[in-house]
Design a protein around this motif. Structure first.
Motif, short mmCIF file in Angstrom:
data_model
loop_
_atom_site.label_atom_id
_atom_site.label_comp_id
_atom_site.label_asym_id
_atom_site.label_seq_id
_atom_site.Cartn_x
_atom_site.Cartn_y
_atom_site.Cartn_z
N TRP A 96 45.61 27.44 36.72
CA TRP A 96 44.25 27.94 36.50
C TRP A 96 43.22 26.86 36.79
O TRP A 96 42.29 27.06 37.56
N GLU A 97 43.39 25.69 36.18
CA GLU A 97 42.42 24.62 36.35
C GLU A 97 42.36 24.15 37.80
O GLU A 97 41.28 23.96 38.36
N ILE A 100 40.59 26.89 39.95
CA ILE A 100 39.15 26.93 39.74
C ILE A 100 38.49 25.74 40.45
O ILE A 100 37.46 25.89 41.12
N GLY A 104 36.13 26.36 43.68
CA GLY A 104 34.74 25.90 43.55
C GLY A 104 34.36 24.92 44.64
O GLY A 104 33.25 24.96 45.18
N PHE A 133 41.35 35.02 38.84
CA PHE A 133 40.37 34.25 39.60
C PHE A 133 39.23 35.15 40.07
O PHE A 133 38.18 34.67 40.46
N PHE A 164 33.73 35.00 43.24
CA PHE A 164 34.17 33.85 42.47
C PHE A 164 33.05 33.35 41.55
O PHE A 164 33.25 33.13 40.36
N ALA A 167 32.21 35.57 38.63
CA ALA A 167 33.20 35.51 37.56
C ALA A 167 33.25 34.17 36.84
O ALA A 167 33.60 34.11 35.67
N HIS A 168 32.90 33.10 37.54
CA HIS A 168 33.13 31.75 37.00
C HIS A 168 31.91 30.85 36.98
O HIS A 168 32.02 29.66 36.73
#
Length: 177
Positions: A96-97, A100, A104, A133, A164, A167-168
């Motif tokens: 996950w990390e 992301i 990004g 994601f 993306f 969502a983030h």
């Protein structure tokens, strides 16, 4: 990744579940072959957007998996994403990390518009990860890969930069005024 990561890479490659996630089971490679391959990977130009990176455990050090981009096409604005974490390190947030951070970077710094990923139909963990994601299931390549005595479907996931960031959050820190 560095040539010194060869032992972790060899351990990952010796896992049939890891190999099946990457579409084919291969014959084992020698430690020297693995070190030479990692030496070539580590020497690649950092401006090439096709790269292979180690995922490391910040607290204890050491490589726990890898993340890569392939077929990066800056003109079309798309790339393919791949992630693998060693079985003993799964479900701890490493994928996950890393995902992301990489997404990004590719969307926010390198100005790519779309990420795509192929996931086998039986890999429910990776399917859930792509959906988390913010990706959308865009298609299915039926009976696309053969291993373990049968054919398997490949699912195609797509994620746009806008999806993306919606969502983030934004691409990074805002400039101070």
């Amino acid at each position: 990744m560095e040539p010194d990561d060869w032992e972790v890479v060899m351990a990952l490659e010796s896992s049939s579940s890891y190999q099946r996630a990457w579409e084919r089971v291969t014959a084992p490679r020698s430690p020297e072959n693995c070190r030479e391959w990692l030496k070539r990977e580590a020497a690649k130009d950092p401006l090439d957007d096709n790269f292979l990176l180690a995922i490391t455990d910040r607290q204890h050090g050491g490589m726990v998996g890898c993340i890569n981009t392939t077929q990066a096409d800056p003109v079309a604005g798309r790339f393919y994403l791949g992630l693998a974490v060693a079985p003993e390190h799964q479900r701890k947030g490493y994928a996950w990390e890393a995902g992301i951070l990489l997404l990004g970077y590719m969307f926010g710094e390198r100005r790519y518009q779309k990420a795509q990923a192929y996931v086998h139909d039986f890999n429910e963990v990776s399917q859930a990860g792509m959906l988390a994601f913010g990706a959308t299931l865009e298609g299915r390549l039926r009976r696309h890969d053969f291993f373990a005595g049968r054919y398997h479907d490949n699912l195609i996931f797509g994620l746009t930069a806008e999806e993306f960031f919606a969502a983030h959050g934004t691409a990074g820190p805002r400039p101070s005024s």
